[in-house]
Write an enzyme that holds these catalytic residues in place. Structure first.
Site, mmCIF file in Angstrom:
data_model
loop_
_atom_site.group_PDB
_atom_site.id
_atom_site.type_symbol
_atom_site.label_atom_id
_atom_site.label_comp_id
_atom_site.label_asym_id
_atom_site.label_seq_id
_atom_site.Cartn_x
_atom_site.Cartn_y
_atom_site.Cartn_z
ATOM 1 N N THR A 93 -13.628 9.076 -6.818
ATOM 2 C CA THR A 93 -12.248 8.993 -6.328
ATOM 3 C C THR A 93 -11.516 10.278 -6.720
ATOM 4 O O THR A 93 -11.818 10.889 -7.750
ATOM 5 C CB THR A 93 -11.480 7.809 -6.937
ATOM 6 O OG1 THR A 93 -11.634 7.837 -8.361
ATOM 7 C CG2 THR A 93 -11.965 6.486 -6.401
ATOM 8 N N GLN A 148 -5.738 2.390 1.340
ATOM 9 C CA GLN A 148 -5.074 2.144 0.061
ATOM 10 C C GLN A 148 -4.118 3.282 -0.233
ATOM 11 O O GLN A 148 -4.459 4.457 0.001
ATOM 12 C CB GLN A 148 -6.118 1.986 -1.065
ATOM 13 C CG GLN A 148 -5.550 1.935 -2.471
ATOM 14 C CD GLN A 148 -4.625 0.766 -2.755
ATOM 15 O OE1 GLN A 148 -3.700 0.466 -1.976
ATOM 16 N NE2 GLN A 148 -4.844 0.070 -3.857
ATOM 17 N N TYR A 154 -10.394 8.903 0.223
ATOM 18 C CA TYR A 154 -11.402 7.864 -0.079
ATOM 19 C C TYR A 154 -11.501 6.849 1.063
ATOM 20 O O TYR A 154 -12.599 6.479 1.487
ATOM 21 C CB TYR A 154 -10.998 7.184 -1.383
ATOM 22 C CG TYR A 154 -11.981 6.192 -1.968
ATOM 23 C CD1 TYR A 154 -12.995 6.621 -2.823
ATOM 24 C CD2 TYR A 154 -11.866 4.821 -1.719
ATOM 25 C CE1 TYR A 154 -13.882 5.711 -3.393
ATOM 26 C CE2 TYR A 154 -12.740 3.911 -2.281
ATOM 27 C CZ TYR A 154 -13.743 4.360 -3.129
ATOM 28 O OH TYR A 154 -14.605 3.449 -3.695
ATOM 29 N N PRO A 184 -17.687 -3.279 -1.521
ATOM 30 C CA PRO A 184 -17.171 -3.956 -2.709
ATOM 31 C C PRO A 184 -15.649 -3.955 -2.725
ATOM 32 O O PRO A 184 -15.007 -3.042 -2.194
ATOM 33 C CB PRO A 184 -17.699 -3.102 -3.865
ATOM 34 C CG PRO A 184 -18.792 -2.259 -3.292
ATOM 35 C CD PRO A 184 -18.413 -2.047 -1.853
ATOM 36 N N GLY A 185 -15.108 -4.968 -3.343
ATOM 37 C CA GLY A 185 -13.691 -4.950 -3.683
ATOM 38 C C GLY A 185 -13.529 -4.297 -5.039
ATOM 39 O O GLY A 185 -14.315 -3.426 -5.419
HETATM 40 N N1 CAA Z 1 2.325 1.051 -2.651
HETATM 41 C C1 CAA Z 1 3.552 1.438 -2.188
HETATM 42 N N2 CAA Z 1 4.283 2.394 -2.779
HETATM 43 C C2 CAA Z 1 3.780 2.987 -3.874
HETATM 44 C C3 CAA Z 1 2.514 2.643 -4.395
HETATM 45 C C4 CAA Z 1 1.802 1.631 -3.745
HETATM 46 N N3 CAA Z 1 0.616 1.238 -4.181
HETATM 47 N N4 CAA Z 1 2.287 3.430 -5.457
HETATM 48 C C5 CAA Z 1 3.352 4.225 -5.602
HETATM 49 N N5 CAA Z 1 4.258 3.956 -4.663
HETATM 50 C C6 CAA Z 1 5.560 4.565 -4.447
HETATM 51 C C7 CAA Z 1 6.299 4.689 -5.764
HETATM 52 O O1 CAA Z 1 7.028 3.524 -6.029
HETATM 53 C C8 CAA Z 1 7.185 5.892 -5.513
HETATM 54 O O2 CAA Z 1 8.280 5.516 -4.708
HETATM 55 P P1 CAA Z 1 9.690 6.335 -4.799
HETATM 56 O O3 CAA Z 1 9.376 7.753 -4.420
HETATM 57 O O4 CAA Z 1 10.563 5.639 -3.818
HETATM 58 O O5 CAA Z 1 10.117 6.220 -6.218
HETATM 59 C C9 CAA Z 1 6.325 6.773 -4.678
HETATM 60 O O6 CAA Z 1 5.383 5.896 -3.988
HETATM 61 C C10 CAA Z 1 5.545 7.709 -5.579
HETATM 62 O O7 CAA Z 1 4.652 8.436 -4.823
HETATM 63 P P2 CAA Z 1 3.784 9.508 -5.538
HETATM 64 O O8 CAA Z 1 3.076 10.302 -4.536
HETATM 65 O O9 CAA Z 1 4.630 10.291 -6.539
HETATM 66 O O10 CAA Z 1 2.782 8.551 -6.336
HETATM 67 P P3 CAA Z 1 2.196 8.800 -7.768
HETATM 68 O O11 CAA Z 1 1.743 10.204 -7.891
HETATM 69 O O12 CAA Z 1 3.117 8.269 -8.777
HETATM 70 O O13 CAA Z 1 0.940 7.815 -7.768
HETATM 71 C C11 CAA Z 1 -1.312 7.293 -7.199
HETATM 72 C C12 CAA Z 1 0.011 7.876 -6.718
HETATM 73 C C13 CAA Z 1 -1.888 8.156 -8.343
HETATM 74 C C14 CAA Z 1 -2.280 7.312 -6.048
HETATM 75 C C15 CAA Z 1 -1.072 5.872 -7.709
HETATM 76 O O14 CAA Z 1 -0.336 5.148 -6.742
HETATM 77 C C16 CAA Z 1 -2.365 5.122 -7.943
HETATM 78 O O15 CAA Z 1 -3.109 5.408 -8.897
HETATM 79 N N6 CAA Z 1 -2.674 4.135 -7.095
HETATM 80 C C17 CAA Z 1 -3.885 3.346 -7.188
HETATM 81 C C18 CAA Z 1 -4.843 3.811 -6.166
HETATM 82 C C19 CAA Z 1 -6.036 2.890 -6.186
HETATM 83 O O16 CAA Z 1 -5.964 1.683 -6.028
HETATM 84 N N7 CAA Z 1 -7.217 3.475 -6.337
HETATM 85 C C20 CAA Z 1 -8.413 2.688 -6.354
HETATM 86 C C21 CAA Z 1 -9.410 3.357 -7.241
HETATM 87 S S1 CAA Z 1 -10.824 2.306 -7.542
HETATM 88 C C22 CAA Z 1 -11.649 2.376 -6.110
HETATM 89 O O17 CAA Z 1 -11.337 3.067 -5.198
HETATM 90 C C23 CAA Z 1 -12.863 1.499 -6.061
HETATM 91 C C24 CAA Z 1 -12.873 0.709 -4.838
HETATM 92 O O18 CAA Z 1 -13.587 1.053 -3.909
HETATM 93 C C25 CAA Z 1 -12.088 -0.520 -4.775
#
Ligand code: CAA
Length: 248
Positions: A93, A148, A154, A184-185
């Site tokens: 990722t 996502q 990804y 996978p989830g």
């Molecule tokens: N949904 C909607 N809005 C979201 C959000 C979400 N999931 N996450 C952040 N936001 C919003 C915030 O509230 C913020 O809003 P405001 O600007 O209005 O305050 C804004 O988006 C922030 O955006 P940024 O670009 O600054 O986001 P960030 O840098 O803080 O974080 C990120 C981004 C690092 C991607 C973080 O959201 C994150 O880690 N998300 C998880 C991603 C995820 O699920 N990855 C899975 C990895 S495991 C995998 O992939 C295995 C598999 O196959 C299942």
């Protein structure tokens, strides 16, 4: 399954190890192929696989390097006679919202998650066609099905994985080779544990089964699709996600 020969890329990682275990339990001889520099993890992997003795071995591999992939297939065919089963697990990722995503994050992810599947499948397919038997299982993700936040790279690659699966499945369906995807989830792996806890907890709250998946949940699904007698399922995408995403 009689002594089938399997290669699992990303083989010593969270999902890869569970897949190696399930294939070995099913009677396969398994080569776990993974980056050479994961020596600490490799030590743990060797302990985890000790019960299988020489039936589970390790080979160093970088799936982004086409020539290395070709060499691994050729070396396995030379030493073990053939490659019957290829499980493409290697994946990374590089999460960032699109407006913050560097080109390098896009490129690195595509090189591993999508190019790697082409490199390994391209190298393995000739031998499978010549022998008239093969099982290829590609690991995608629920996030390739739903998209996502923070995963344009990804999600694009993982959706692409299943496109690759369906196209190749058609090409080799009449030749004794099946090609399938497992999606996978969220599972108990380092990759998922790297997601910030507050976000991870929100995701878990949306999983109908109420928990993260166990790597063995994925391993069993892969072993099923890799079995000799699973010969009438091809081009399919098997979700293993605790009900997190449901569709026809
Ligand atoms: N949904 C909607 N809005 C979201 C959000 C979400 N999931 N996450 C952040 N936001 C919003 C915030 O509230 C913020 O809003 P405001 O600007 O209005 O305050 C804004 O988006 C922030 O955006 P940024 O670009 O600054 O986001 P960030 O840098 O803080 O974080 C990120 C981004 C690092 C991607 C973080 O959201 C994150 O880690 N998300 C998880 C991603 C995820 O699920 N990855 C899975 C990895 S495991 C995998 O992939 C295995 C598999 O196959 C299942």
């Amino acid at each position: 399954m009689s002594e089938r020969i399997a290669i699992v890329t990303g083989g010593i990682g969270g999902l890869g190890s569970a897949i190696c275990r399930q294939l070995a339990r099913q009677g396969a001889r398994v080569v776990a192929a993974d980056l050479a520099n994961r020596s600490e993890r490799l030590g743990v992997f060797r302990q985890e696989m000790a019960e299988f003795g020489e039936r589970v071995s390790f080979s160093a591999l970088d799936v982004t390097d086409f020539d290395s992939c070709k060499r691994l297939i050729a070396a396995t065919e030379a030493s073990l006679g053939r490659v019957d089963i290829l499980i493409n697990v290697a994946g990374i990722t590089r999460d960032a919202s699109l407006r913050k995503m560097e080109k390098s994050q896009w490129d690195q992810l595509m090189a591993v998650n999508l190019d790697g599947i082409f490199h390994m499948s391209r190298a393995a397919i000739e031998g499978m066609l010549a022998r008239g038997f093969g099982r290829i299982v590609n690991i995608s993700s629920v996030n390739g099905q739903t998209g996502q936040f923070g995963q344009t790279n990804y999600s694009a690659a993982k959706a692409g994985v299943h496109g690759f699966t369906m196209a190749l499945a058609r090409e080799v369906a009449a030749k004794g080779i099946t090609v399938n995807t497992v999606s996978p989830g969220y599972c108990q792996t380092e990759m998922v544990m790297a997601v910030p806890e507050v976000i991870r907890e929100k995701i878990i709250a949306q999983i109908p089964v109420g928990r993260l998946g166990a790597p063995d949940d994925i391993g069993r699904a892969v072993a099923f699709l890799a079995a000799d007698d699973t010969s009438y399922i091809t081009g399919a995408n098997l979700p293993v996600n605790g009900g997190y995403f449901m569709s026809f």
